[in-house]
Motif scaffolding. Sequence first.
Motif, PDB file in Angstrom:
ATOM      1  N   ARG A  36       0.792  -0.905  -0.027  1.00 17.30           N
ATOM      2  CA  ARG A  36       0.174   0.046   0.160  1.00 17.30           C
ATOM      3  C   ARG A  36       0.737   1.424   0.097  1.00 17.30           C
ATOM      4  O   ARG A  36       0.568   2.198  -0.720  1.00 17.30           O
ATOM      5  CB  ARG A  36      -0.864   0.080   1.103  1.00 17.30           C
ATOM      6  N   ILE A  39       2.129   1.775  -3.319  1.00 21.96           N
ATOM      7  CA  ILE A  39       1.059   2.143  -4.531  1.00 21.96           C
ATOM      8  C   ILE A  39       0.960   3.717  -4.104  1.00 21.96           C
ATOM      9  O   ILE A  39       0.884   4.416  -5.049  1.00 21.96           O
ATOM     10  CB  ILE A  39      -0.144   1.352  -4.143  1.00 21.96           C
ATOM     11  N   LYS A  40       0.780   4.194  -2.829  1.00 24.10           N
ATOM     12  CA  LYS A  40       0.513   5.544  -2.586  1.00 24.10           C
ATOM     13  C   LYS A  40       1.608   6.346  -2.890  1.00 24.10           C
ATOM     14  O   LYS A  40       1.327   7.376  -3.629  1.00 24.10           O
ATOM     15  CB  LYS A  40       0.454   5.486  -0.972  1.00 24.10           C
ATOM     16  N   ASN A  41       2.804   5.732  -3.091  1.00 20.65           N
ATOM     17  CA  ASN A  41       4.035   6.695  -3.691  1.00 20.65           C
ATOM     18  C   ASN A  41       4.481   6.554  -5.024  1.00 20.65           C
ATOM     19  O   ASN A  41       5.227   6.983  -5.466  1.00 20.65           O
ATOM     20  CB  ASN A  41       5.274   6.259  -2.931  1.00 20.65           C
ATOM     21  N   GLU A  42       3.569   5.582  -5.809  1.00 16.97           N
ATOM     22  CA  GLU A  42       3.547   5.380  -7.147  1.00 16.97           C
ATOM     23  C   GLU A  42       5.047   4.948  -7.560  1.00 16.97           C
ATOM     24  O   GLU A  42       5.586   5.522  -8.497  1.00 16.97           O
ATOM     25  CB  GLU A  42       3.100   6.645  -7.960  1.00 16.97           C
ATOM     26  N   SER A  43       5.737   4.108  -6.812  1.00 14.67           N
ATOM     27  CA  SER A  43       6.837   3.776  -7.147  1.00 14.67           C
ATOM     28  C   SER A  43       6.761   2.506  -7.829  1.00 14.67           C
ATOM     29  O   SER A  43       5.779   2.251  -8.407  1.00 14.67           O
ATOM     30  CB  SER A  43       7.581   2.963  -5.765  1.00 14.67           C
ATOM     31  N   GLU A  44       8.012   2.166  -8.526  1.00  8.44           N
ATOM     32  CA  GLU A  44       7.992   1.153  -9.634  1.00  8.44           C
ATOM     33  C   GLU A  44       7.054  -0.259  -9.031  1.00  8.44           C
ATOM     34  O   GLU A  44       6.413  -0.836  -9.650  1.00  8.44           O
ATOM     35  CB  GLU A  44       9.346   0.721  -9.999  1.00  8.44           C
ATOM     36  N   GLY A  46       4.962  -0.240  -6.723  1.00 13.26           N
ATOM     37  CA  GLY A  46       3.417   0.226  -6.478  1.00 13.26           C
ATOM     38  C   GLY A  46       2.775   0.232  -7.888  1.00 13.26           C
ATOM     39  O   GLY A  46       1.583  -0.295  -7.802  1.00 13.26           O
ATOM     40  N   LYS A  47       3.343   0.831  -9.146  1.00 12.85           N
ATOM     41  CA  LYS A  47       2.740   0.689 -10.288  1.00 12.85           C
ATOM     42  C   LYS A  47       2.493  -0.779 -10.476  1.00 12.85           C
ATOM     43  O   LYS A  47       1.602  -1.253 -11.385  1.00 12.85           O
ATOM     44  CB  LYS A  47       3.610   1.352 -11.241  1.00 12.85           C
ATOM     45  N   LYS A  48       3.438  -1.621 -10.492  1.00  9.83           N
ATOM     46  CA  LYS A  48       3.188  -3.011 -10.652  1.00  9.83           C
ATOM     47  C   LYS A  48       2.216  -3.718 -10.079  1.00  9.83           C
ATOM     48  O   LYS A  48       1.379  -4.602 -10.608  1.00  9.83           O
ATOM     49  CB  LYS A  48       4.499  -3.894 -10.555  1.00  9.83           C
ATOM     50  N   LYS A  50      -0.424  -2.183  -7.990  1.00 10.44           N
ATOM     51  CA  LYS A  50      -1.894  -1.437  -7.960  1.00 10.44           C
ATOM     52  C   LYS A  50      -3.014  -2.357  -8.469  1.00 10.44           C
ATOM     53  O   LYS A  50      -3.852  -2.812  -7.847  1.00 10.44           O
ATOM     54  CB  LYS A  50      -1.884  -0.261  -8.376  1.00 10.44           C
ATOM     55  N   GLU A  51      -3.156  -2.828  -9.633  1.00 11.61           N
ATOM     56  CA  GLU A  51      -4.221  -3.342 -10.232  1.00 11.61           C
ATOM     57  C   GLU A  51      -4.372  -4.840  -9.537  1.00 11.61           C
ATOM     58  O   GLU A  51      -5.404  -5.078  -9.406  1.00 11.61           O
ATOM     59  CB  GLU A  51      -4.063  -3.526 -11.654  1.00 11.61           C
TER      60      GLU A  51
END
Length: 215
Positions: A36, A39-44, A46-48, A50-51
């Motif tokens: 989480r 995902i919140k920080n839109e790190s690599e 997190g991007k992988k 999230k969905e």
Amino acid sequence: MQILIFGSPGVGKGTQAKILASKLNIPHISTGDILRYAIKNESELGKKAKEIVDRGELVPDDIMGEIVKETLTDPKCSNGFILDGYPRTLNQAKILEEILKTIKNEKHFLIKLDADDEIIIDRLTNRLVCCKCGNILNKSDVKENFSCPICNSLNSYAKRADDDESVIRRRLKVYHDTTAAVFDYYKDKAVIIEIDGTMPIEKVTEEIILKLVEN
Ligand code: AMP
């Protein structure tokens, strides 16, 4: 002390893990929290992730293995840890065994919390989480202009994206179809402590501590 806390989503693993970490003075490692945060920080990562997390499915074992390896080999885990949300597949359990061979491998405890799915669904659909400190409350306890009793943040409580009923049902299915089997894997590898997760929070903690001391 190396502790794994196990059970279905919403059974109270995170709540108990936080309390035990503070009482036993060991770090609480939650793979869900790590994801989480990413995902919140839109790190690599997190991007992988999230969905997959939003759908209530499992992030691939190789990604999770890297996260857990990096975390557990940190010196802050050298005196033990409480691992919450990992392993969730048999393959993850085997990866964890390899990681633990490279650090101090102590007697493990596996704490399993139990509750029926209908209780879980009711709990999770009514659960709100403080976006600042992660404290968990029931929807009925959070009023307008509410300050978090733990970190004092104002109006910081929100529903987790994956606490939507259809996603909760998916997460429970993943638990029963895939994760539940991990319990059998540990039957002869760890000290097993099984607790009724429907009891009040304090009672669950009391029972866990009692069993940890006995063993
Ligand atoms: P949790 O907070 O433990 O309920 O985890 C929330 C979500 O993060 C899960 O529904 C999965 O999508 C993902 N996740 C957390 N831990 C793992 C894991 N060990 N393996 C795969 N996915 C995980």
